[in-house]
Each structure stands twice: as structure tokens, then as C-alpha cells.
Design a protein around this motif. Structure first.
Motif, PDB file in Angstrom:
ATOM      1  N   LEU A  23      72.356  53.427  67.913  1.00  0.00           N
ATOM      2  CA  LEU A  23      71.100  54.022  68.394  1.00  0.00           C
ATOM      3  C   LEU A  23      69.897  53.185  67.972  1.00  0.00           C
ATOM      4  CD1 LEU A  23      71.703  57.851  67.778  1.00  0.00           C
ATOM      5  CD2 LEU A  23      71.461  56.699  69.986  1.00  0.00           C
ATOM      6  N   ALA A  24      69.958  52.646  66.743  1.00  0.00           N
ATOM      7  CA  ALA A  24      68.867  51.794  66.264  1.00  0.00           C
ATOM      8  C   ALA A  24      68.764  50.525  67.100  1.00  0.00           C
ATOM      9  CB  ALA A  24      69.092  51.450  64.792  1.00  0.00           C
ATOM     10  N   GLY A  25      69.919  49.945  67.446  1.00  0.00           N
ATOM     11  CA  GLY A  25      69.926  48.745  68.284  1.00  0.00           C
ATOM     12  C   GLY A  25      69.370  49.019  69.666  1.00  0.00           C
ATOM     13  N   LEU A  26      69.727  50.162  70.225  1.00  0.00           N
ATOM     14  CA  LEU A  26      69.215  50.548  71.541  1.00  0.00           C
ATOM     15  C   LEU A  26      67.705  50.769  71.487  1.00  0.00           C
ATOM     16  CD1 LEU A  26      69.616  51.424  74.484  1.00  0.00           C
ATOM     17  CD2 LEU A  26      70.241  53.710  73.653  1.00  0.00           C
ATOM     18  N   THR A  27      67.232  51.394  70.418  1.00  0.00           N
ATOM     19  CA  THR A  27      65.791  51.638  70.249  1.00  0.00           C
ATOM     20  C   THR A  27      65.028  50.322  70.158  1.00  0.00           C
ATOM     21  OG1 THR A  27      66.244  53.722  69.099  1.00  0.00           O
ATOM     22  CG2 THR A  27      64.042  52.777  68.832  1.00  0.00           C
ATOM     23  N   THR A  28      65.546  49.385  69.350  1.00  0.00           N
ATOM     24  CA  THR A  28      64.910  48.073  69.228  1.00  0.00           C
ATOM     25  C   THR A  28      64.849  47.378  70.583  1.00  0.00           C
ATOM     26  OG1 THR A  28      65.634  47.784  66.924  1.00  0.00           O
ATOM     27  CG2 THR A  28      65.069  45.800  68.139  1.00  0.00           C
ATOM     28  N   PHE A  29      65.955  47.420  71.313  1.00  0.00           N
ATOM     29  CA  PHE A  29      65.999  46.769  72.630  1.00  0.00           C
ATOM     30  C   PHE A  29      64.956  47.349  73.580  1.00  0.00           C
ATOM     31  CE2 PHE A  29      67.496  46.941  77.039  1.00  0.00           C
ATOM     32  CZ  PHE A  29      67.501  45.582  77.340  1.00  0.00           C
ATOM     33  N   ILE A 307      58.810  41.960  65.456  1.00  0.00           N
ATOM     34  CA  ILE A 307      58.398  43.070  64.614  1.00  0.00           C
ATOM     35  C   ILE A 307      58.838  44.407  65.214  1.00  0.00           C
ATOM     36  CG2 ILE A 307      56.112  43.339  65.659  1.00  0.00           C
ATOM     37  CD1 ILE A 307      57.207  43.798  61.954  1.00  0.00           C
ATOM     38  N   GLU A 308      59.131  44.437  66.512  1.00  0.00           N
ATOM     39  CA  GLU A 308      59.671  45.665  67.130  1.00  0.00           C
ATOM     40  C   GLU A 308      60.994  46.078  66.501  1.00  0.00           C
ATOM     41  OE1 GLU A 308      56.719  44.231  70.116  1.00  0.00           O
ATOM     42  OE2 GLU A 308      58.168  43.314  68.777  1.00  0.00           O
ATOM     43  N   SER A 309      61.615  45.163  65.744  1.00  0.00           N
ATOM     44  CA  SER A 309      62.834  45.516  64.994  1.00  0.00           C
ATOM     45  C   SER A 309      62.567  46.692  64.064  1.00  0.00           C
ATOM     46  CB  SER A 309      63.319  44.317  64.172  1.00  0.00           C
ATOM     47  OG  SER A 309      63.558  43.197  64.987  1.00  0.00           O
ATOM     48  N   ALA A 310      61.311  46.853  63.658  1.00  0.00           N
ATOM     49  CA  ALA A 310      60.949  47.963  62.775  1.00  0.00           C
ATOM     50  C   ALA A 310      61.208  49.312  63.429  1.00  0.00           C
ATOM     51  CB  ALA A 310      59.479  47.859  62.369  1.00  0.00           C
ATOM     52  N   ALA A 311      61.166  49.359  64.774  1.00  0.00           N
ATOM     53  CA  ALA A 311      61.467  50.615  65.470  1.00  0.00           C
ATOM     54  C   ALA A 311      62.922  51.003  65.255  1.00  0.00           C
ATOM     55  CB  ALA A 311      61.160  50.480  66.965  1.00  0.00           C
ATOM     56  N   GLY A 312      63.812  50.011  65.290  1.00  0.00           N
ATOM     57  CA  GLY A 312      65.223  50.275  65.016  1.00  0.00           C
ATOM     58  C   GLY A 312      65.462  50.664  63.578  1.00  0.00           C
ATOM     59  N   VAL A 313      64.723  50.027  62.661  1.00  0.00           N
ATOM     60  CA  VAL A 313      64.835  50.366  61.242  1.00  0.00           C
ATOM     61  C   VAL A 313      64.361  51.799  61.006  1.00  0.00           C
ATOM     62  CG1 VAL A 313      63.893  49.857  58.951  1.00  0.00           C
ATOM     63  CG2 VAL A 313      64.654  47.994  60.431  1.00  0.00           C
ATOM     64  N   ALA A 314      63.274  52.188  61.680  1.00  0.00           N
ATOM     65  CA  ALA A 314      62.772  53.559  61.549  1.00  0.00           C
ATOM     66  C   ALA A 314      63.788  54.568  62.087  1.00  0.00           C
ATOM     67  CB  ALA A 314      61.450  53.708  62.296  1.00  0.00           C
ATOM     68  N   GLU A 315      64.648  54.103  62.985  1.00  0.00           N
ATOM     69  CA  GLU A 315      65.682  54.963  63.559  1.00  0.00           C
ATOM     70  C   GLU A 315      66.930  55.008  62.694  1.00  0.00           C
ATOM     71  OE1 GLU A 315      65.943  57.254  67.283  1.00  0.00           O
ATOM     72  OE2 GLU A 315      64.585  56.760  65.705  1.00  0.00           O
TER      73      GLU A 315
END
Length: 435
Positions: A23-29, A307-315
Motif C-alpha cells: 500500500l505504501a508503494g502504491l501511495t508513493t507511485f 521526496i514524494e517517497s515520504a507519502a509512502g513512509v507516512a502510509e
């Protein structure tokens, strides 16, 4: 094999699982999928075929993200860097009159120099020279930066000739949808729903579709188009045009954007060691440099961490599986690139805004009562969003920190790399002012 992979990625140690990482990977994408269309739209202005750059963008993002996840085990996704693609197009090709083939040659040379600096340990020493007291400021500054980008993309904040920026039209349907997305994610965060970012993005997208605010027009596209740019780089031409200045800019911006992003994501994910170092640093830099070389060979500008990777980290993303999933989705996007374009910015902006706010959590650990730390931290925090550049903000913070150490008699011989770096930053400011 499943248990072996879980041990390799450290699932038990990092308290994560396949569902959370996926889910985190999908969010980052989803939050960085815009690059599939923005990068080609910029680079095509050099004369590069649009379809070829689209395929190259997807391919090198997939390669870089999968490599980062598999060998460095970090939830850090990569793609052609924003800002660097603009420099490639508007300065190198349009202003300096260099062909796009020669510009790609310069990108390749910068990537090879990156690899050399990585193997000699220079890049690692540069990161170690940044005081750990500034890590939280870098993370917070980048948080403000991506929140500002989200607010701007949602038209909640718009340009103003009188005050630079001002409040946008809140009655605009797209802006109202973005506000809906912010509230949806915020409520889900309060309720501790794990997939809050992803649900917020998809929920806003579905509402936009229901209100006929998502407009998608399929365009002709084939992944075989990449042949028009792949291996078309001209290294000899780059050297003949005096590529030193060009290579330096590619090196400098990518190096410090990457360091800033790395520190911010590692800080947010809790992946920093107790001594404030980042484990497996040489692998991270190797993946980043290799992706830039691969990108140049494929036909796109410098590849860097996002830096959008942070969205996946937040997930909840904590391992390389997050980056691998993001990379695999970029591979899929090579075949359905026009469909990915159906995700509008009003759906992804809320996630950027909320993630930006979450990244400010570490600012409270800064020693605000100590001026030698507080002033550089403040300058870092405020100049990253206001200059629209991670590299520039880091330059301000590091230079001011070094200057205060020297002027107050606190300089130490072991910090020699810090002072060399600060001098280079100061010289760069002078150079930029003259040009």
C-alpha cells in the motif's frame, strides 16, 4: 522464500508486513505519477520525441526504484528530477544551444562521476559533514516545501503580483475537491486508518469522476518509441562544448537534493542510527548514481530520489519493498501511460499537504534556545520552500552553521569537510549572482 525475503528486508525488526509495504508503494507511485507526463512535456521542448521520453521516464523510474529497494532496502523511489529537467531543457539546450544528444552525454558523465565519488567514499563524507542538528530542520523544510507544492497544485494558494502569493478561489470545483481530500485524509489519520493517504487520493478521484471533473483523452503511445532516444547520447559533443559547468550543476543539484531527501525520509521513517548516521549509505548512493547513468542511456535527464517517497513512509512503508512496488508500477505504467494521466493534481495534492505537515514533527527536537543551532536551522527550514529548492535551502543552513562556528571560535579541525563544503556553497552563491 517468503520468510527469507522477510528476513532480508527486516519485516520483524521494522514491524511491517507485505500489505503495508505494498500500500505504501502504491501511495508513493500515485503521488509521483505526475512525472510520467511532466518530464516528457518539458524535455520534448528540446526536440526529443514525446513518446520516447515518456517510455524512458517510466523505465528509468522503475529501474532506479527497484534497484534502491532491492540493494539498499530503503522506501525511497527515484525518477527524473524536477528542476534538473528544466535546467536540461531551458538552459543547456535552449539557452546554450547544445544538442539534446550532447546534453544527455553530460548527464551520463555526471552519473559516472557520481559512481566514482561513491566508490571513493566522498559522497558519504559529504553527508557526514552535515551536522545532525540540522537533520530535523532539513526534514521540516522539505515538509513545508512539499506542502507548499500541494497547496499550489490545488490552487488553494495562487500567485499574486501584489503579495507574491495569496488565497485562491475556494469556490472553484477543483479546489473544493482538494479541500475535501485534505479533510478526508485528516479524519482517517485521526481514526488511525492505515491506508489513509491512499483512500484519500482514490476517494477524491472518484468524487471528481462523479462530478465530471476528471478529463482524460487517450493519445497514441507505444513503448517501442524509446528507440528514438535510447543510446542517442553524444559524450564527445558534450566535452567539445565545455561540459564542466553543465556537469557541475547536474552534480551539485542532484547531490544535495538527494542528501536532503534522504535525510528527510530516513528521519521520518525512523531509519536513522542512534549516532545520527544512515545505514547502508554507500548502497543508496550507488543506486542513485546507477539510475542516473541508466537514465542518460535511456534518454532522459538526471534521475534522483523523490521526496514524494515520504507519502509512502507516512502510509507505513519502512523497507525496500515499498520502493520495489513503486518501481513495478512504473513498469506497468510503460504500457498504460495515458491512463495514469487520468489522476488529476486535485486528487494527489491533499496527500502532499498532509505529509508535509507530518514531516514537521521533528522540528520540536531542535535546540531553539541555542543560537548557533537555531539560526542555521531556521534558515534551512524557511529557505527550502521559499527558494523552491532543497539544495539552496541546505546551502543556506550549512553555510550559516559553519560561519557561526568559525566566528564564535567553536571551529574544530575534524569538521574540515564542513568548512570546505560551506566555502563551495558561498562561491556558488557568488557565481549564481553573476549569472
Amino acid at each position: 522464500m517468503r520468510h527469507s525475503l522477510e528476513r532480508y528486508f527486516g519485516f520483524e525488526r521494522l514491524n511491517t508486513n507485505w500489505r503495508t509495504e505494498s500500500l505504501a508503494g502504491l501511495t508513493t507511485f500515485i503521488t509521483m505519477a505526475y512525472i510520467i507526463f511532466v518530464n516528457p512535456s518539458i524535455l520534448s521542448q528540446t526536440g526529443m520525441p514525446l513518446a520516447a521520453v515518456t517510455a524512458a521516464t517510466c523505465l528509468c523510474a522503475a529501474f532506479g526504484s527497484i534497484l534502491m529497494g532491492s540493494i539498499a532496502n530503503y522506501p525511497l523511489a527515484l525518477a527524473p528530477g524536477m528542476g534538473l529537467n528544466a535546467y536540461f531543457t531551458y538552459t543547456v539546450v535552449k539557452k546554450m544551444g547544445i544538442s539534446w544528444e550532447a546534453a544527455l552525454g553530460a548527464v551520463l558523465l555526471s552519473g559516472l562521476i557520481f559512481l566514482a565519488l561513491t566508490f571513493t567514499g566522498v559522497r558519504q563524507k559529504l553527508l557526514e559533514s552535515i551536522p545532525h542538528q540540522l537533520h530535523a530542520a532539513v526534514a521540516g523544510g522539505i515538509g513545508l516545501f512539499i506542502a507548499f507544492v500541494g497547496l499550489r497544485n490545488a490552487n488553494i494558494i495562487v500567485p499574486s503580483p501584489a503579495t507574491t502569493v495569496t488565497l485562491g478561489n475556494m469556490s472553484s470545483p477543483e479546489t473544493a475537491l482538494a479541500l475535501f481530500g485534505i479533510m478526508l485524509i485528516a479524519v482517517l489519520q485521526v481514526l488511525r486508518v492505515k491506508a489513509s493517504m491512499l483512500i484519500g487520493i482514490l476517494g477524491t478521484l472518484l468524487l471528481g469522476i462523479a462530478l465530471h471533473r476528471v478529463h482524460w483523452q487517450p493519445t497514441p503511445y507505444s513503448i517501442s518509441a524509446i528507440k528514438a532516444t535510447a543510446f542517442h547520447l553524444d559524450v564527445r559533443g558534450a566535452l567539445q562544448h565545455g561540459a564542466l559547468e553543465i556537469i557541475f550543476v547536474f552534480l551539485f543539484v542532484d547531490l544535495f537534493d538527494n542528501i536532503g531527501t534522504l535525510v528527510a525520509v530516513a528521519e521520518r521513517a525512523g531509519l536513522m542510527s542512534k549516532d545520527h548516521t544512515i545505514p547502508r549509505l554507500e548502497r543508496i548512493f550507488f543506486a542513485d548514481a546507477s539510475a542516473t547513468v541508466f537514465g542518460a542511456l535511456s534518454g532522459t535527464s538526471t534521475v534522483t530520489s523523490y521526496i514524494e517517497s515520504a507519502a509512502g513512509v507516512a502510509e507505513g512503508g519502512r523497507t525496500g519493498v515499498t520502493a520495489i512496488v513503486t518501481g513495478l508500477l512504473f513498469l506497468v505504467a510503460m504500457f498504460v501511460a495515458p491512463l495514469v494521466g487520468a489522476i488529476p493534481t486535485f486528487a494527489t495534492s491533499p496527500a502532499l499537504i498532509i505529509v508535509g505537515g507530518l514531516m514537521l514533527a521533528g522540528v520540536g527536537t531542535i535546540e531553539w534556545h541555542e543560537p548557533t543551532i537555531a539560526i542555521p536551522a531556521f534558515l534551512t527550514l524557511v529557505t527550502i520552500p521559499l527558494t523552491y529548492s532543497i539544495a539552496d535551502g541546505l546551502s543556506f543552513g550549512l553555510t550559516s552553521y559553519a560561519a557561526l562556528q568559525i566566528l564564535t571560535g567553536r571551529a574544530r579541525k575534524k569538521d574540515w569537510m564542513l568548512y570546505i563544503l560551506a566555502t563551495l556553497f558561498a562561491l556558488r552563491f557568488v557565481y549564481v549572482a553573476k549569472h
